[in-house]
Write a protein that holds these residues in place. Structure first.
Motif, PDB file in Angstrom:
ATOM      1  N   ASP A 486       0.908  -1.150   0.166  1.00 29.68           N
ATOM      2  CA  ASP A 486       0.066   0.071  -0.107  1.00 29.68           C
ATOM      3  C   ASP A 486       0.871   1.106   0.002  1.00 29.68           C
ATOM      4  O   ASP A 486       1.811   1.385   0.832  1.00 29.68           O
ATOM      5  N   LEU A 487       0.756   2.099  -1.016  1.00 31.78           N
ATOM      6  CA  LEU A 487       1.373   3.561  -1.014  1.00 31.78           C
ATOM      7  C   LEU A 487       0.422   4.400  -0.339  1.00 31.78           C
ATOM      8  O   LEU A 487      -0.660   4.578  -0.661  1.00 31.78           O
ATOM      9  N   ASP A 488       0.894   5.247   0.625  1.00 27.40           N
ATOM     10  CA  ASP A 488       0.305   6.316   1.532  1.00 27.40           C
ATOM     11  C   ASP A 488       0.066   7.444   0.616  1.00 27.40           C
ATOM     12  O   ASP A 488      -0.641   8.329   1.056  1.00 27.40           O
ATOM     13  N   SER A 489       0.755   7.682  -0.329  1.00 24.73           N
ATOM     14  CA  SER A 489       0.554   8.770  -1.224  1.00 24.73           C
ATOM     15  C   SER A 489       0.727   8.509  -2.725  1.00 24.73           C
ATOM     16  O   SER A 489       0.758   7.227  -3.089  1.00 24.73           O
ATOM     17  N   GLY A 490       0.561   9.390  -3.512  1.00 24.42           N
ATOM     18  CA  GLY A 490       0.576   9.399  -5.154  1.00 24.42           C
ATOM     19  C   GLY A 490       1.807   8.812  -5.458  1.00 24.42           C
ATOM     20  O   GLY A 490       2.961   8.615  -4.875  1.00 24.42           O
TER      21      GLY A 490
END
Length: 589
Positions: A486-490
């Motif tokens: 999971d990436l917490d930002s773009g």
């Protein structure tokens, strides 16, 4: 455009904030957007006029002594403070979108200008013209978003340092010292080194003015409004005390001037006075684009621009930032919205036209805006009253300004900037996000060397922190038999290398290699660099006979990936579906 009708008591059958009728043309709306005065002037009434007169008069009596004092901060003759204080009152009435904001000289803007124009009025006036042109161009090109790159820690670091710099810079006037260097460190050293040379008259008068200003400020803060049941004389006394506390600056300057005058006519020169000032209104003429020195040397426009250097970037941006921050704060407090780009245009036009009356760059004043709001101003028309008071002072009171002691103006400045030194700011930053102390401290400390370098340093540090966060987004890895990342930002091109490192270390460089589901829920856009890196990444997964599945792709992102012709691209709507596919329970379409 405004919500003025919601703030006061207009006629009951009138709705100032109602939308235009359906029959109104687009050109009418456009005209109102460029000339906001047209949105409230047709509904102007007697009650608004009464409130605007009171507010304008109160702010005007505050503006005159402050303008004289801020000219001292800028290193200019005191009349230039008044030259700079009236044009914004008239222009903002027509083009501004806040009922509360007052434009004019401020402590921070004066300090910034002093560091670039070298006490030269020609430089000061031309700087106003150039800054106004830049600000107006930014408004026309809709570039107000550039102000968003100056973060809160940078602003607080700068304002705290500026308050200390400006306040201590007036200590020399309290002591009656002359020829003190402008650079802060040298200023501190030589001020203390030359304390034995202090003039007793200036010290006594300056400290007395400070004590009186502080007392009146506390008095106003602690003043309790009378209830309707109180007798009339209590209400009158309350109004008198509140009024005196509100116009405390002008009262202190008048009293100090009377004391100085009484000693001067008896031939006792105990005080350092403002001295001779130019009489009357300034001539209306274009700013000079070159300067001829006393020795005949001509400084041409190109040389002046080179001398102003970074000031042509720092001063316009800081002027806009200060004014828009003020207008947004009071708009939120009083229930109306402002138009940021229209505010840019109003400030830019004020500085352009101000240069025709010998003004130096101005911006919104927090202190005077607060007074304007507290006294119940209803529309920007209150600024017209303030402007008239400044013009009357220029026309008739300039000879009187000769007797204003510099110590009294110094006391006014110190009390005005003291609230800007917010000692709670670093504690708040520490509690909220400790890393934000870094740009704050860089801005704060470097500003004591040169204020413009402090701003630039803080912006660079904030920018570096932002870029680091973009290049190193946090990636959470969950093991469901298949790795879910999971990436917490773009996902931007600076972050692709970091993503590759995590995927290689967690999935491809282990034995045996593992499948990965990449949760793309937070990814709103990708570019060519990202697509190219993903193409190489998919190739490595294919060589190792494992899969990389994209989950939760937005349509706009999916279109770009499909257009990139990625070999073996696999995607699903949800993580659960991807896990079922990779576990062999279902298949890709």
């Amino acid at each position: 455009m405004f919500g003025f009708g919601q703030l006061r008591d207009p006629d009951p059958d009138m709705d100032v904030t109602s939308p235009l009728p359906a029959t109104s043309s687009c050109s009418c709306r456009t005209l109102q957007s460029w000339f906001p005065v047209l949105s409230w002037l047709p509904h102007y009434n007697l009650r608004w006029l009464q409130m605007d007169l009171v507010a304008g008069l109160t702010v005007g009596l505050t503006t005159v002594p402050q303008a004289l004092a801020y000219a001292e901060v800028a290193g200019l003759p005191v009349q230039y403070g008044l030259y700079s204080a009236f044009m914004g009152c008239f222009i903002y009435c027509v083009f501004g979108t806040s009922k509360d904001v007052t434009l004019g000289p401020t402590a921070i803007m004066s300090l910034l200008c002093a560091s670039y124009m070298g006490s030269d009025p020609v430089y000061a006036v031309l700087l106003s013209f150039l800054c106004g042109s830049i600000q107006a161009a930014m408004a026309i090109l809709r570039l107000g978003f550039l102000l968003d790159f100056i973060s809160y820690p940078v602003i607080k670091g700068f304002t705290c340092a500026a308050a200390i710099t400006i306040g201590f810079g007036q200590v020399k006037n309290i002591f009656g010292l002359k020829n003190i260097p402008q650079q802060f460190v040298l200023q501190v050293y030589y001020t203390f080194h030359r304390i034995p040379e202090a003039r007793l008259g200036d010290v006594v008068l300056g400290l007395s003015c400070l004590a009186l200003l502080v007392s009146l400020t506390w008095m106003k803060t602690d003043l309790v409004s009378p209830s309707p049941e109180h007798p009339t004389y209590v209400k009158v006394a309350h109004g008198l005390v509140w009024g005196c506390a509100t116009i405390r600056n002008v009262l202190v300057v008048i009293m100090a001037s009377c004391v100085a005058f009484s000693f001067e006519i008896s031939n006792h020169h105990y005080f350092t006075l403002t001295g001779q000032t130019a009489k009357g209104l300034p001539p209306f003429k274009p700013p000079a684009f070159s300067e001829t020195k006393a020795n005949g040397t001509i400084i041409y426009f190109k040389e002046i621009v080179l001398d102003l250097g970074g000031g042509l970037a720092v001063i316009p941006l800081m002027g806009l930032l200060e004014s828009i921050a003020i207008s947004k704060a009071f708009g939120s407090q009083n229930g109306y919205r402002i138009d940021t780009n229209q505010e840019l245009f109003a400030i830019g036009l004020t500085n352009i036209m101000g240069s025709f009356v010998s003004a130096y760059p101005v911006t919104g004043s927090f202190g005077r805006t607060a007074v304007n709001s507290q006294t119940g101003v209803c529309t920007p028309a209150g600024g017209v009253v303030t402007g008239v008071i400044v013009l009357l002072s220029l026309a008739f009171l300039m000879p009187v300004f000769y007797y204003i002691p510099k110590a009294s103006l110094a006391a006014v400045i110190i009390c005005a900037v003291a609230p800007m030194a917010d000692w709670r700011a670093p504690l708040q930053l520490w509690r909220v996000r400790k890393l934000d102390l870094l740009p704050f401290m860089v801005t704060f400390l470097v500003s004591f060397w040169e204020v413009q370098y402090g701003i630039v340093g803080g912006v660079l540090v904030s920018g570096a922190m932002l870029l680091y966060h973009m290049a190193r987004p946090h990636i959470e890895v969950h093991d469901h038999g298949v790795l879910v990342m999971d990436l917490d930002s773009g996902l931007n091109f600076p972050a692709t290398e970091h993503l590759n490192q995590v995927i290689y270390s967690q999935a491809l460089h282990v034995s045996p290699p593992r499948c990965v589901v990449l949760n793309c829920h937070h990814i709103s856009s990708v570019d060519c660099t990202v697509v190219h890196e993903l193409k190489d990444l998919l190739k490595q997964f294919r060589l190792r006979n494992v899969s990389l599945v994209f989950s939760g792709l937005k349509n706009s992102v999916l279109e770009v990936l499909l257009a990139g012709d990625l070999p073996g691209l696999k995607y699903t709507d949800s993580i659960e579906t991807a896990l079922q596919i990779l576990s062999g329970n279902t298949h890709f379409d």
